[in-house]
Design a protein around this motif. Structure first.
Motif, PDB file in Angstrom:
ATOM      1  N   THR A 387       0.849  -1.201   0.000  1.00 48.63           N
ATOM      2  CA  THR A 387       0.000   0.000   0.000  1.00 48.63           C
ATOM      3  C   THR A 387       0.878   1.243   0.000  1.00 48.63           C
ATOM      4  OG1 THR A 387      -0.104   0.010   2.421  1.00 48.63           O
ATOM      5  CG2 THR A 387      -1.873  -1.126   1.254  1.00 48.63           C
ATOM      6  N   PRO A 388       0.471   2.305  -0.724  1.00 50.83           N
ATOM      7  CA  PRO A 388      -0.508   2.212  -1.805  1.00 50.83           C
ATOM      8  C   PRO A 388       0.045   1.422  -2.985  1.00 50.83           C
ATOM      9  CG  PRO A 388       0.565   4.369  -1.784  1.00 50.83           C
ATOM     10  CD  PRO A 388       1.085   3.626  -0.593  1.00 50.83           C
ATOM     11  N   PRO A 389      -0.757   0.897  -3.894  1.00 47.57           N
ATOM     12  CA  PRO A 389      -2.165   1.192  -4.144  1.00 47.57           C
ATOM     13  C   PRO A 389      -3.135   0.178  -3.546  1.00 47.57           C
ATOM     14  CG  PRO A 389      -1.267   0.108  -6.042  1.00 47.57           C
ATOM     15  CD  PRO A 389      -0.167   0.148  -5.022  1.00 47.57           C
ATOM     16  N   GLY A 390      -2.633  -0.920  -2.921  1.00 52.45           N
ATOM     17  CA  GLY A 390      -3.518  -1.862  -2.261  1.00 52.45           C
ATOM     18  C   GLY A 390      -4.601  -2.409  -3.172  1.00 52.45           C
ATOM     19  N   MET A 391      -5.813  -2.554  -2.600  1.00 47.38           N
ATOM     20  CA  MET A 391      -6.931  -3.154  -3.332  1.00 47.38           C
ATOM     21  C   MET A 391      -7.472  -2.255  -4.444  1.00 47.38           C
ATOM     22  SD  MET A 391      -7.641  -6.202  -2.392  1.00 47.38           S
ATOM     23  CE  MET A 391      -9.324  -6.414  -2.945  1.00 47.38           C
ATOM     24  N   LEU A 392      -7.116  -0.978  -4.404  1.00 42.82           N
ATOM     25  CA  LEU A 392      -7.603  -0.065  -5.437  1.00 42.82           C
ATOM     26  C   LEU A 392      -7.130  -0.504  -6.824  1.00 42.82           C
ATOM     27  CD1 LEU A 392      -9.179   2.531  -6.045  1.00 42.82           C
ATOM     28  CD2 LEU A 392      -7.055   3.814  -5.671  1.00 42.82           C
ATOM     29  N   ALA A 393      -5.913  -1.036  -6.906  1.00 42.33           N
ATOM     30  CA  ALA A 393      -5.388  -1.503  -8.194  1.00 42.33           C
ATOM     31  C   ALA A 393      -6.229  -2.657  -8.729  1.00 42.33           C
ATOM     32  CB  ALA A 393      -3.927  -1.928  -8.039  1.00 42.33           C
ATOM     33  N   LEU A 398     -10.464  -4.926 -12.423  1.00 44.05           N
ATOM     34  CA  LEU A 398     -11.750  -5.594 -12.631  1.00 44.05           C
ATOM     35  C   LEU A 398     -12.705  -4.685 -13.406  1.00 44.05           C
ATOM     36  CD1 LEU A 398     -13.498  -8.086 -12.048  1.00 44.05           C
ATOM     37  CD2 LEU A 398     -14.294  -6.941  -9.965  1.00 44.05           C
ATOM     38  N   TYR A 399     -12.704  -3.385 -13.084  1.00 44.90           N
ATOM     39  CA  TYR A 399     -13.567  -2.437 -13.796  1.00 44.90           C
ATOM     40  C   TYR A 399     -13.198  -2.410 -15.280  1.00 44.90           C
ATOM     41  CZ  TYR A 399     -15.942   1.920 -15.057  1.00 44.90           C
ATOM     42  OH  TYR A 399     -16.747   2.853 -15.663  1.00 44.90           O
ATOM     43  N   PHE A 458     -13.623  15.195 -14.930  1.00 40.88           N
ATOM     44  CA  PHE A 458     -13.941  14.298 -13.825  1.00 40.88           C
ATOM     45  C   PHE A 458     -15.386  14.442 -13.362  1.00 40.88           C
ATOM     46  CE2 PHE A 458      -9.193  14.542 -12.936  1.00 40.88           C
ATOM     47  CZ  PHE A 458      -8.948  13.293 -13.485  1.00 40.88           C
ATOM     48  N   PHE A 459     -16.093  15.446 -13.896  1.00 41.76           N
ATOM     49  CA  PHE A 459     -17.508  15.623 -13.558  1.00 41.76           C
ATOM     50  C   PHE A 459     -18.417  15.059 -14.650  1.00 41.76           C
ATOM     51  CE2 PHE A 459     -15.327  18.651 -10.914  1.00 41.76           C
ATOM     52  CZ  PHE A 459     -16.078  18.706  -9.747  1.00 41.76           C
ATOM     53  N   THR A 460     -17.819  14.359 -15.640  1.00 40.21           N
ATOM     54  CA  THR A 460     -18.614  13.847 -16.762  1.00 40.21           C
ATOM     55  C   THR A 460     -18.976  12.375 -16.614  1.00 40.21           C
ATOM     56  OG1 THR A 460     -16.634  13.272 -18.047  1.00 40.21           O
ATOM     57  CG2 THR A 460     -17.536  15.504 -18.339  1.00 40.21           C
ATOM     58  N   HIS A 461     -18.508  11.726 -15.527  1.00 39.62           N
ATOM     59  CA  HIS A 461     -18.764  10.282 -15.367  1.00 39.62           C
ATOM     60  C   HIS A 461     -18.842   9.947 -13.882  1.00 39.62           C
ATOM     61  CE1 HIS A 461     -18.504   5.944 -16.034  1.00 39.62           C
ATOM     62  NE2 HIS A 461     -18.616   6.173 -17.332  1.00 39.62           N
ATOM     63  N   ASP A 462     -19.776   9.055 -13.538  1.00 42.20           N
ATOM     64  CA  ASP A 462     -19.919   8.660 -12.132  1.00 42.20           C
ATOM     65  C   ASP A 462     -18.719   7.860 -11.630  1.00 42.20           C
ATOM     66  OD1 ASP A 462     -22.391   9.870 -11.694  1.00 42.20           O
ATOM     67  OD2 ASP A 462     -23.470   8.178 -12.576  1.00 42.20           O
ATOM     68  N   ARG A 463     -18.025   7.196 -12.529  1.00 40.81           N
ATOM     69  CA  ARG A 463     -16.832   6.409 -12.147  1.00 40.81           C
ATOM     70  C   ARG A 463     -15.614   7.002 -12.865  1.00 40.81           C
ATOM     71  NH1 ARG A 463     -18.538   1.209 -10.503  1.00 40.81           N
ATOM     72  NH2 ARG A 463     -16.368   0.867  -9.875  1.00 40.81           N
ATOM     73  N   SER A 464     -15.396   8.283 -12.626  1.00 47.86           N
ATOM     74  CA  SER A 464     -14.373   8.998 -13.399  1.00 47.86           C
ATOM     75  C   SER A 464     -12.965   8.474 -13.134  1.00 47.86           C
ATOM     76  CB  SER A 464     -14.433  10.498 -13.108  1.00 47.86           C
ATOM     77  OG  SER A 464     -14.258  10.761 -11.731  1.00 47.86           O
ATOM     78  N   PHE A 465     -12.643   8.091 -11.887  1.00 49.89           N
ATOM     79  CA  PHE A 465     -11.287   7.603 -11.616  1.00 49.89           C
ATOM     80  C   PHE A 465     -11.039   6.298 -12.361  1.00 49.89           C
ATOM     81  CE2 PHE A 465      -8.080   5.227  -9.222  1.00 49.89           C
ATOM     82  CZ  PHE A 465      -7.073   6.168  -9.126  1.00 49.89           C
ATOM     83  N   GLU A 466     -12.019   5.403 -12.340  1.00 47.11           N
ATOM     84  CA  GLU A 466     -11.864   4.119 -13.029  1.00 47.11           C
ATOM     85  C   GLU A 466     -11.737   4.326 -14.539  1.00 47.11           C
ATOM     86  OE1 GLU A 466     -13.972   4.815 -10.680  1.00 47.11           O
ATOM     87  OE2 GLU A 466     -14.123   3.201  -9.210  1.00 47.11           O
ATOM     88  N   GLU A 467     -12.537   5.259 -15.085  1.00 50.02           N
ATOM     89  CA  GLU A 467     -12.443   5.554 -16.520  1.00 50.02           C
ATOM     90  C   GLU A 467     -11.089   6.189 -16.854  1.00 50.02           C
ATOM     91  OE1 GLU A 467     -14.488   4.966 -19.133  1.00 50.02           O
ATOM     92  OE2 GLU A 467     -15.782   3.775 -17.838  1.00 50.02           O
ATOM     93  N   PHE A 468     -10.621   7.020 -15.950  1.00 55.22           N
ATOM     94  CA  PHE A 468      -9.300   7.642 -16.083  1.00 55.22           C
ATOM     95  C   PHE A 468      -8.232   6.553 -16.169  1.00 55.22           C
ATOM     96  CE2 PHE A 468      -5.926  10.324 -13.734  1.00 55.22           C
ATOM     97  CZ  PHE A 468      -5.529  10.973 -14.892  1.00 55.22           C
ATOM     98  N   PHE A 469      -8.344   5.556 -15.289  1.00 58.95           N
ATOM     99  CA  PHE A 469      -7.407   4.427 -15.300  1.00 58.95           C
ATOM    100  C   PHE A 469      -7.489   3.673 -16.624  1.00 58.95           C
ATOM    101  CE2 PHE A 469      -6.945  -0.168 -14.901  1.00 58.95           C
ATOM    102  CZ  PHE A 469      -5.641  -0.285 -14.424  1.00 58.95           C
ATOM    103  N   CYS A 470      -8.705   3.410 -17.100  1.00 59.32           N
ATOM    104  CA  CYS A 470      -8.878   2.626 -18.328  1.00 59.32           C
ATOM    105  C   CYS A 470      -8.205   3.295 -19.529  1.00 59.32           C
ATOM    106  CB  CYS A 470     -10.365   2.421 -18.610  1.00 59.32           C
ATOM    107  SG  CYS A 470     -11.202   1.387 -17.374  1.00 59.32           S
ATOM    108  N   ILE A 471      -8.314   4.619 -19.592  1.00 61.11           N
ATOM    109  CA  ILE A 471      -7.656   5.348 -20.683  1.00 61.11           C
ATOM    110  C   ILE A 471      -6.145   5.259 -20.530  1.00 61.11           C
ATOM    111  CG2 ILE A 471      -7.278   7.650 -21.664  1.00 61.11           C
ATOM    112  CD1 ILE A 471     -10.196   8.295 -20.870  1.00 61.11           C
TER     113      ILE A 471
END
Length: 744
Positions: A387-393, A398-399, A458-471
């Motif tokens: 940690t970090p990033p722990g379980m967040l990674a 999975l997302y 970051f205000f355009t998606h409910d899961r903006s951090f996960e989408e940020f990661f995907c990109i």
């Protein structure tokens, strides 16, 4: 004005000693007096002398105040701020004034009461008056009026609605100003008062001034008292606040988001996620995007700050997962890894439970986990114990696998089938990328008190951090291939690739893309090749021309460039800057403006009611500070206002923007720059005025840029090319414009 003319004429003579200031003093119905004030004499003696001049008895019932829009009283503490040419007013003492207003606001006459409350709202800005009024238990009187006033004047509301609204508005304004001085604790207020203020948020939605002050009071209650936070949280709901965001008044929207941020910030850890779920249910993000970010008007600095705070608090919800290690024995957590494997490979022929199948299954799982890019092929759960990033990674992986399945499968299969050792291990890369994204977004850090750096995407998606990661994971895979990195020495390769990926992300973020798709598009234009070109260009500016003749040329022209930078800094000081006066309750910050006179001899400064649209004229700024009186300029921790404010003292970003001018024996002018650029401009300019070196990062960058440009110009091949003394003539207009193509 006879006062101003008299003062100008009196200043023709020799300048008075440092302790003597020449002023004009007004008294209603009398011609102003011109007077020399000896700052060494007690203030009471000066007031007595003034009273004697007009044959006024009981001099202890009088005081001096500035005759400008502030009307602030002059005390022993602030008398050093009196400047030559100031216009003062003889008036009743703050104690007597407070006593009179205390009685007047209890008048049975509605008109008299309204006028008294209006005066109280104005005088309460002065800490000297505020202290006297509070000593008379004035805060309690105002809260009682708020608690009982609405019922008492219920019948009058219909027939005297404007009068009632103004009366309540002035009452709340006076309360806000008095509490703003930090003299009285917020913990002293009753539930009845809180209920009443909370009710105004709905009851007076159409009365902007009452709504503003009610929201400001609620925000201060939440931020300044844990007990009041709990009481306010019971009285006000997100559902009651949301409608105020759907209006068109940006100031009301700002106050509303400030209250939401305060509730979010002070919520206990176990309640914060619950509140986030409520905000999601009420579609707060979508409402802010539609009615604030994409509204047809510019976003002011205060709104930008509140959006930044909301962005930080939202991302800080990830901190718990970021700091949670995976439990290798937890079957539910292990099932997530099984799901990653299933989606990637979708085994067509799972071995059955016949004898010997367990060994085959283990062997197959180990092979697949290696293809997925984990370090520990046998038990990949061990990869998520850091940690970090722990379980967040793992959550991000999975997302990505579920919501961008085609891209996920392509990346995994593409890299697992490579035989040239250039495969990008998905598992390890995802863990490192998640850690880096948390650093970029400062997950877990408290919001800065001065930062306005929010990102609309970051205000355009409910899961903006996960989408940020995907990109970004797709960017990392692409950059890895472009750099032909190898997995054999992953640590070395990771460091090189991650540096480039971070640079790509940061450069794209600085353009403030309005959507995640736009962010993705920006990244496509920042390939590894493009980054190399940018680096090469920057390196040419910084490192080229290091030969001895060029260095000698640099040394020769550097003084000329420094003088150019100095003039630019001084010109910026002449234009002036609007600064904030930070206090314990940021929503009610006041503004003040400071600028240098065109002859570079005097700093003009003064308070403003709101942030100006452009330059503020010298004659509208009440105070002056001769540059000759400046003793030193200090920054950061050395500033007096950073030593006084414990909360601000701990904030690194505020410290980096703080500077102070020290003058006379104990005089000081304290600044908190709106941003790093203004901080550098002002510290450079002030140092230049004092004949000292300009040492800011901005000066170094400007010097490097201008030196490089000047040297390149001087090294241009201009042999046999005659440079004309005058610009070439403008050619005549053509006889017709038939060649113009109309794109419409």
């Amino acid at each position: 004005c006879p006062v101003v003319l008299a003062l100008k004429n009196s200043s023709v003579a020799m300048p008075p000693p440092a302790d003597i200031v020449k002023v004009a003093i007004e008294w209603p119905g009398a011609f102003p007096k011109l007077m020399e004030i000896d700052q060494k004499k007690p203030l009471s003696s000066i007031i007595k002398e003034v009273c004697d001049g007009w044959s006024l008895a009981n001099h202890d019932q009088f005081a001096l105040q500035h005759a400008d829009s502030s009307n602030f009283y002059i005390t022993e503490k602030n008398r050093n701020e009196i400047k030559n040419g100031a216009i003062l007013r003889l008036t009743t003492s703050p104690a007597q004034n407070a006593q009179q207003l205390h009685e007047r606001i209890q008048s049975s006459s509605m008109d008299a009461k309204l006028e008294a409350l209006k005066d109280l709202a104005n005088y309460s800005r002065d800490v000297t008056f505020a202290q006297e009024f509070i000593n008379l238990d004035g805060i309690s009187l105002l809260t009682q009026m708020v608690e009982s006033g609405t019922e008492r004047y219920q019948k009058l509301q219909k027939i005297m609605k404007p009068c009632f609204g103004d009366m309540l508005s002035f009452t709340l304004t006076a309360f806000v100003e008095l509490m703003d001085h930090g003299i009285v604790s917020w913990d002293t207020f009753s539930v009845a008062f809180i209920k009443k203020i909370a009710s105004y948020v709905n009851k007076f939605a159409s009365d902007i001034s009452i709504l503003q002050r009610s929201l400001a009071i609620l925000e201060s209650m939440v931020l300044n008292s844990h007990d009041l936070y709990q009481k306010v949280a019971q009285e006000i709901t997100i559902g009651q606040l949301i409608p105020h965001l759907q209006g068109t008044d940006q100031e009301i929207q700002t106050y509303t988001i400030a209250v939401i941020n305060a509730l979010f910030l002070k919520a206990p850890d176990d309640k914060r996620q619950e509140m986030a779920n409520i905000l999601a249910q009420k579609q707060l993000r979508s409402i802010i995007l539609t009615h604030v970010i994409r509204a047809q008007r510019a976003i002011n600095n205060e709104m930008a700050h509140q959006l930044y705070v909301l962005q930080v608090l939202t991302f800080n919800l990830l901190e718990d997962r970021m700091m949670t290690k995976m439990d290798p024995q937890d079957q539910a957590q292990r099932d997530i890894i099984f799901e990653l494997r299933r989606i990637a490979f979708d085994a067509e022929s799972e071995p059955n439970n016949s004898s010997g199948s367990m060994e085959k299954r283990k062997s197959m799982y180990t092979r697949d986990y290696k293809k997925l890019g984990f370090i520990n092929h046998v038990n990949p759960a061990m990869d998520f114990t850091q940690t970090p990033p722990g379980m967040l990674a793992l959550d991000n992986m999975l997302y990505f696998a579920k919501h961008h399945q085609d891209a996920y499968i392509r990346i995994v299969l593409e890299n697992s089938s490579r035989e040239d050792k250039h495969e990008c291990p998905f598992g390890r890369s995802s863990i490192e990328l998640t850690k880096m994204l948390c650093e970029i977004l400062k997950v877990g850090e408290l919001p800065s008190e001065t930062c306005n750096d929010f990102h609309p995407m970051f205000f355009t998606h409910d899961r903006s951090f996960e989408e940020f990661f995907c990109i970004c994971i797709q960017l990392l895979n692409k950059t890895w291939k472009e750099m032909r990195a190898t997995s054999e020495d992953f640590n070395k390769a990771r460091k090189r690739v991650m540096q480039v990926v971070k640079e790509q992300i940061m450069r794209a973020l600085t353009t403030k893309p309005s959507s995640l798709d736009q962010f993705k598009s920006k990244l496509q234009n920042l390939s590894y090749t493009e980054i190399l070109k940018i680096r090469q260009s920057e390196r040419m500016n910084q490192e080229d021309f290091q030969s001895r003749p060029i260095l000698e040329l640099k040394e020769k022209i550097q003084p000329e460039i420094l003088e150019l930078i100095k003039q630019q800094r001084l010109n910026r000081l002449v234009e002036g800057t609007c600064f904030r006066k930070l206090n314990s309750r940021r929503r009610q910050d006041k503004f003040w403006y400071c600028r240098l006179s065109p002859n570079h001899k005097v700093l003009h400064y003064g308070d403003l009611e709101e942030s100006p649209q452009g330059e503020v004229p010298h004659d509208s700024l009440q105070d002056k500070l001769p540059v000759a009186d400046i003793k030193a300029v200090v920054t950061g921790k050395d500033c007096p206002h950073m030593k006084e404010k414990g909360a601000l003292k701990q904030n690194k970003e505020v410290l980096e923007l703080a500077f102070s001018i020290l003058y006379d024996s104990s005089g000081q002018l304290n600044f908190i720059a709106p941003d790093k650029h203004e901080y550098c401009v002002w510290t450079d300019g002030l140092n230049a005025l004092l004949g000292k070196d300009m040492l800011s990062d901005l000066t170094r960058n400007d010097l490097d840029t201008l030196l490089s440009m000047e040297i390149k110009l001087r090294l241009l091949d201009l042999e046999n090319i005659q440079i004309p003394d005058a610009p070439p003539p403008i050619p005549k207009e053509p006889s017709n414009y038939d060649f113009v193509y109309d794109c419409n």
